[in-house]
Design a protein around this motif. Structure first.
Motif, PDB file in Angstrom:
ATOM      1  N   THR A  22     -54.831 -10.157 102.475  1.00 30.31           N
ATOM      2  CA  THR A  22     -55.799 -11.097 102.295  1.00 30.31           C
ATOM      3  C   THR A  22     -55.887 -12.098 103.433  1.00 30.31           C
ATOM      4  O   THR A  22     -54.889 -11.780 104.380  1.00 30.31           O
ATOM      5  CB  THR A  22     -55.431 -11.926 101.202  1.00 30.31           C
ATOM      6  N   LEU A  23     -56.798 -12.582 103.581  1.00 27.19           N
ATOM      7  CA  LEU A  23     -57.032 -13.514 104.948  1.00 27.19           C
ATOM      8  C   LEU A  23     -56.498 -14.952 104.726  1.00 27.19           C
ATOM      9  O   LEU A  23     -56.346 -15.489 105.675  1.00 27.19           O
ATOM     10  CB  LEU A  23     -58.753 -13.624 105.129  1.00 27.19           C
ATOM     11  N   ASN A  24     -56.298 -15.247 103.447  1.00 28.59           N
ATOM     12  CA  ASN A  24     -55.764 -16.554 103.415  1.00 28.59           C
ATOM     13  C   ASN A  24     -56.612 -17.718 103.632  1.00 28.59           C
ATOM     14  O   ASN A  24     -56.412 -18.477 104.738  1.00 28.59           O
ATOM     15  CB  ASN A  24     -54.435 -16.756 104.029  1.00 28.59           C
ATOM     16  N   LEU A  25     -57.833 -17.594 103.125  1.00 30.35           N
ATOM     17  CA  LEU A  25     -58.861 -18.517 103.675  1.00 30.35           C
ATOM     18  C   LEU A  25     -58.655 -20.178 103.396  1.00 30.35           C
ATOM     19  O   LEU A  25     -58.060 -20.384 102.305  1.00 30.35           O
ATOM     20  CB  LEU A  25     -60.394 -18.176 103.152  1.00 30.35           C
ATOM     21  N   GLY A 155     -62.986 -20.405 105.814  1.00 25.45           N
ATOM     22  CA  GLY A 155     -62.647 -19.306 106.699  1.00 25.45           C
ATOM     23  C   GLY A 155     -61.018 -19.428 107.386  1.00 25.45           C
ATOM     24  O   GLY A 155     -60.335 -20.068 106.558  1.00 25.45           O
ATOM     25  N   LEU A 461     -45.340 -15.337  99.482  1.00 26.06           N
ATOM     26  CA  LEU A 461     -45.654 -15.593 100.508  1.00 26.06           C
ATOM     27  C   LEU A 461     -46.325 -17.034 100.578  1.00 26.06           C
ATOM     28  O   LEU A 461     -47.058 -17.108  99.903  1.00 26.06           O
ATOM     29  CB  LEU A 461     -46.646 -14.434 101.280  1.00 26.06           C
ATOM     30  N   ARG A 463     -48.684 -19.989 101.232  1.00 26.93           N
ATOM     31  CA  ARG A 463     -50.352 -20.177 101.402  1.00 26.93           C
ATOM     32  C   ARG A 463     -50.315 -21.219 102.589  1.00 26.93           C
ATOM     33  O   ARG A 463     -50.327 -22.281 102.369  1.00 26.93           O
ATOM     34  CB  ARG A 463     -50.911 -20.894 100.085  1.00 26.93           C
TER      35      ARG A 463
ATOM     36  N   ASP B 167     -53.585 -22.996  94.448  1.00 24.08           N
ATOM     37  CA  ASP B 167     -52.941 -21.791  94.514  1.00 24.08           C
ATOM     38  C   ASP B 167     -52.708 -21.418  92.974  1.00 24.08           C
ATOM     39  O   ASP B 167     -51.767 -22.148  92.639  1.00 24.08           O
ATOM     40  CB  ASP B 167     -51.595 -21.822  95.408  1.00 24.08           C
ATOM     41  N   GLN B 169     -51.894 -18.066  92.179  1.00 30.43           N
ATOM     42  CA  GLN B 169     -51.467 -16.724  91.973  1.00 30.43           C
ATOM     43  C   GLN B 169     -50.585 -16.625  90.917  1.00 30.43           C
ATOM     44  O   GLN B 169     -49.875 -17.465  90.411  1.00 30.43           O
ATOM     45  CB  GLN B 169     -50.587 -16.505  93.256  1.00 30.43           C
ATOM     46  N   CYS B 185     -62.245 -21.283  98.195  1.00 29.63           N
ATOM     47  CA  CYS B 185     -60.872 -21.001  98.949  1.00 29.63           C
ATOM     48  C   CYS B 185     -59.836 -20.995  98.089  1.00 29.63           C
ATOM     49  O   CYS B 185     -58.527 -21.048  98.556  1.00 29.63           O
ATOM     50  CB  CYS B 185     -60.858 -21.746 100.212  1.00 29.63           C
ATOM     51  N   ARG B 187     -56.740 -19.713  95.710  1.00 36.46           N
ATOM     52  CA  ARG B 187     -55.924 -18.264  95.657  1.00 36.46           C
ATOM     53  C   ARG B 187     -55.942 -17.757  94.047  1.00 36.46           C
ATOM     54  O   ARG B 187     -55.225 -18.420  93.422  1.00 36.46           O
ATOM     55  CB  ARG B 187     -54.735 -18.173  96.280  1.00 36.46           C
ATOM     56  N   GLN B 189     -55.095 -14.431  93.041  1.00 33.84           N
ATOM     57  CA  GLN B 189     -54.607 -13.262  92.980  1.00 33.84           C
ATOM     58  C   GLN B 189     -53.711 -12.988  91.771  1.00 33.84           C
ATOM     59  O   GLN B 189     -52.808 -13.755  91.303  1.00 33.84           O
ATOM     60  CB  GLN B 189     -53.840 -12.826  94.266  1.00 33.84           C
ATOM     61  N   GLY B 205     -65.342 -17.854  99.264  1.00 29.62           N
ATOM     62  CA  GLY B 205     -64.049 -17.747  99.846  1.00 29.62           C
ATOM     63  C   GLY B 205     -62.852 -17.598  98.568  1.00 29.62           C
ATOM     64  O   GLY B 205     -61.874 -17.666  99.289  1.00 29.62           O
ATOM     65  N   GLU B 207     -60.260 -15.855  96.864  1.00 25.93           N
ATOM     66  CA  GLU B 207     -59.584 -14.688  96.748  1.00 25.93           C
ATOM     67  C   GLU B 207     -59.148 -14.248  95.310  1.00 25.93           C
ATOM     68  O   GLU B 207     -58.228 -14.618  94.857  1.00 25.93           O
ATOM     69  CB  GLU B 207     -58.348 -14.604  97.531  1.00 25.93           C
TER      70      GLU B 207
END
Lengths: 489, 211
Positions: A22-25, A155, A461, A463, B167, B169, B185, B187, B189, B205, B207
């Motif tokens: 993943t790009l971790n935007l 981004g 991991l 962020r 986050d 996740q 943006c 997360r 996942q 953005g 994920e």
């Protein structure tokens, strides 16, 4: 994400890789991007990197604001390519006329017109900012901001050579649609740089205190200057300052350190999850000791950044033989570790820098760098020293199993057998009360026996784009030689 | 009421007590019985309230910044309280009213919020790892940059919530309502999104990968 944009193409490329990366935007205000890009660009003026620079400026007018700076950058670069939608005087600026500067006028419907790129490739330094502006609809009910510096992008930015090189390849392919000759020329430069990057002594993938470390320090300084400059922009309004733009700057200062730590792990194939695993083990040990929440967060952050303390310098990396330190010489005072000095550029990293400096102290006073003993060693340093030594032993024990896994996110804790855990702990035990705090070693033995019996710790991991939850009002505390307490305390 | 004795932790049986707008910063109230007490407007900055019983207590507008609140706060009223950097790890906040509280930067890992009302609360950069937020009202909350790894958000209402860079996740989002929420943006996942409502949510953005 706009179809056909470089960010989208890179995301597709990365998600299709082994293990689905993943790009971790993250989210960035224009204000942050300006400071970030200036820092990464100005690093080009500090050393002779002979880099290939590819940028996308959205509109020609933004390029014109930077054109004088780009004249200096071009002088220190192999080639500079500027993509932007053509404005009237775009091509007439003297920088645009330089022999190693090429302009690409983007067509109206090109998605790259909504992007902000800075791609720097060279054998000794790679860096990139790759962002896309929110569409009017994406801003939500509030709509786009009134002030230019509050415009929002999403981004990421990075120093990772593989990602930067992959993006340069995609950008060159994009340029081919506009100017085939230029694309061929850029590709030749690019291939040559990639070949040199793989040679011994190339520094782009080798984190060091004096190359990458200096650049990270510069990024932090530029973001801080931008923070101070915010107060001069009364027109941005109370809402934006300091809450939004300021937080975004601080978040990116922290991100700079986390990205450096990430690169250290990525370049160590024998122990690729050291930071995340040490952070998790240290936090778990802290929980066993019933430490307050702020201390656990500090411990976690110190764990994520612990390898920065032992980062080598360029000279020591290039030297084959170890540097001899005359045994009779004792440092007059606590020597400064260059790695932790980089952290001190950010005031809110003061406590972390102290913790990392003293992680190599020993309980009996025989350690370095200050020869502190017993409880005079900050508790977090004692925990980190023990936990990172254990994790390193574990990674060594598990090297075969680690090498057999192709996934990027597999660490020693994932593959360790109960025997591996026992052996790694046994390696630490002889130094009980010599190097390690006996109370800590006892508590840690309990944690390890839990792991042997199947206790599973969730090692995520970090962020990097949102680490602010780890910082609090204790982050800038002085851990050693505190200021005299005020009488009211 | 002897405030100094309370601050020093000499009085433990305080159920139903009325102590409004008192200065109780750094008070030693570990294990105190404050069930149904009214502490509205009190300054409890850095107070030690771990293992205290605060069921149904009224803590409206209290300053609880940096307080140790690893306590039982079921059904308590915390409207507009300041909980910045408070320690709420594993706390019981079931059915509590936390409307408009400021909990930014607080540690709430493993806390139990099921059925609590957190509408318009500020939870920016909060540590909510593994928190139980089932059925919570999180309308218009600010969870920007918060850590919600492995959190349980089943059936929660997150209408117009701000989850920018959050986050999530491994979180369980089954049946949660994210209508018009900002997930820029974030997360996502390894999340469970069975029956999750994402109508008009801003997913730029983001994920997103389901388990």
């Amino acid at each position: 994400m706009l179809p056909g944009s470089i960010l989208q193409k890179l995301k597709d490329r990365v998600t299709s890789m082994d293990g689905g990366g993943t790009l971790n935007l993250g989210v960035y205000y224009k204000n942050t991007l300006v400071a970030l890009c200036h820092a990464l660009e100005d690093a080009l003026l500090e050393a002779d990197y002979s880099s290939l620079v590819i940028t996308a400026f959205q509109r020609g007018q933004w390029y014109l604001q930077e054109a004088d700076r780009y004249s200096d950058i071009a002088k220190r670069s192999r080639h500079v390519t500027i993509m932007a939608s053509a404005d009237s005087s775009f091509a007439e600026h003297p920088t645009s006329q330089l022999p190693n500067v090429s302009l690409v006028s983007l067509r109206d419907n090109d998605p790259v017109e909504q992007e902000w790129h800075l791609i720097i490739v060279s054998p000794n330094y790679t860096a990139m900012v790759l962002c896309q502006e929110l569409s009017d609809a994406d801003y939500g009910p509030e709509g786009p901001p009134a002030h230019d510096l509050s415009r929002k992008f999403y981004g990421f930015w990075t120093f990772e050579p593989t990602l930067v090189q992959e993006t340069a390849r995609l950008a060159i392919a994009h340029i081919e649609d506009y100017n085939r000759d230029l694309a061929i020329q850029l590709d030749q430069h690019f291939q040559d740089i990639v070949a040199r990057s793989q040679a011994d002594g190339a520094l782009c993938g080798v984190p060091t205190t004096d190359n990458l470390g200096n650049i990270v320090g510069q990024v932090v300084s530029y973001l801080q200057n931008s923070y101070q400059g915010l107060s001069g922009h009364a027109e941005i309004g109370f809402d934006a300052y300091p809450l939004r733009l300021g937080k975004n700057l601080v978040s990116n200062e922290l991100q700079a350190f986390l990205r450096m730590a990430q690169l250290i792990d990525q370049t160590d194939l024998s122990n690729p999850m050291a930071a995340a695993e040490v952070a998790t083990l240290a936090e778990s040990l802290g929980q066993l000791l019933d430490l307050p929440a702020w201390q656990l967060h500090r411990l976690r952050l110190a764990g994520l950044l612990h390898r920065i303390a032992t980062l080598p310098s360029v000279t020591s990396t290039l030297q084959t033989a170890a540097v001899d330190v005359p045994s009779g010489e004792v440092a007059p005072s606590c020597p400064l570790l260059p790695g932790t000095q980089i952290l001190r550029k950010m005031n809110r990293m003061k406590a972390i820098a102290t913790i990392l400096t003293h992680q190599s102290e020993a309980w009996d006073g025989s350690g370095t760098p200050a020869g502190l003993s017993g409880d005079a060693i900050p508790l977090e340093s004692r925990i980190l020293g023990l936990v990172s030594c254990f994790q390193e032993q574990l990674a060594t024990r598990c090297s075969a199993a680690l090498a057999a896994t192709s996934g990027q996110q597999t660490g020693a804790l994932d593959v360790a057998t109960p025997e591996d855990l026992a052996t790694a702990l046994a390696e630490c035990q002889p130094e009980d009360s010599l190097r390690w705090d006996p109370k800590l070693l006892e508590a840690f033995s309990l944690l390890v026996s839990g792991l042997q019996q199947g206790l599973s710790l969730s090692v995520a991991l970090p962020r990097v784009s949102s680490g602010l939850w780890l910082l609090d009002s204790h982050s800038d505390e002085e851990l050693i030689n505190p200021q005299p307490a005020s009488t009211s305390a | 009421m002897d405030i100094d004795a309370i601050r020093a932790g000499k009085l433990q049986q305080l159920s139903g007590v009325r102590l409004e707008d008192e200065e109780l910063s750094e008070a030693a109230l570990q294990k105190a019985n404050l069930v149904g007490a009214s502490l509205a407007g009190c300054n409890l900055h850095r107070a030690q309230l771990n293992s205290a019983h605060l069921e149904g207590a009224n803590l409206t507008g209290c300053n609880l910044a940096e307080a140790d609140l690893r306590a039982n706060l079921a059904g308590a009223n915390l409207i507009q309280a300041n909980l910045t950097e408070a320690d709420l790890r594993g706390s019981n906040l079931r059915g509590a009213n936390l409307m408009q509280v400021n909990v930014s930067g607080a540690a709430m890992a493993g806390a139990f919020f099921s059925g609590a009302n957190l509408a318009n609360a500020n939870l920016q950069s909060a540590d909510l790892r593994g928190a139980d937020l089932r059925g919570c009202n999180l309308t218009q909350v600010n969870l920007q940059g918060a850590n919600l790894q492995q959190a349980d958000l089943r059936g929660a209402t997150l209408l117009e919530a701000n989850l920018e860079e959050a986050d999530l996740q491994g979180a369980n989002l089954a049946g949660a309502n994210f209508s018009r929420a900002n997930l820029l943006c974030a997360r996502l996942q390894g999340v469970n999104i069975d029956g999750t409502i994402l109508d008009e949510a801003y997913l730029v953005g983001t994920e997103l990968a389901q388990v």
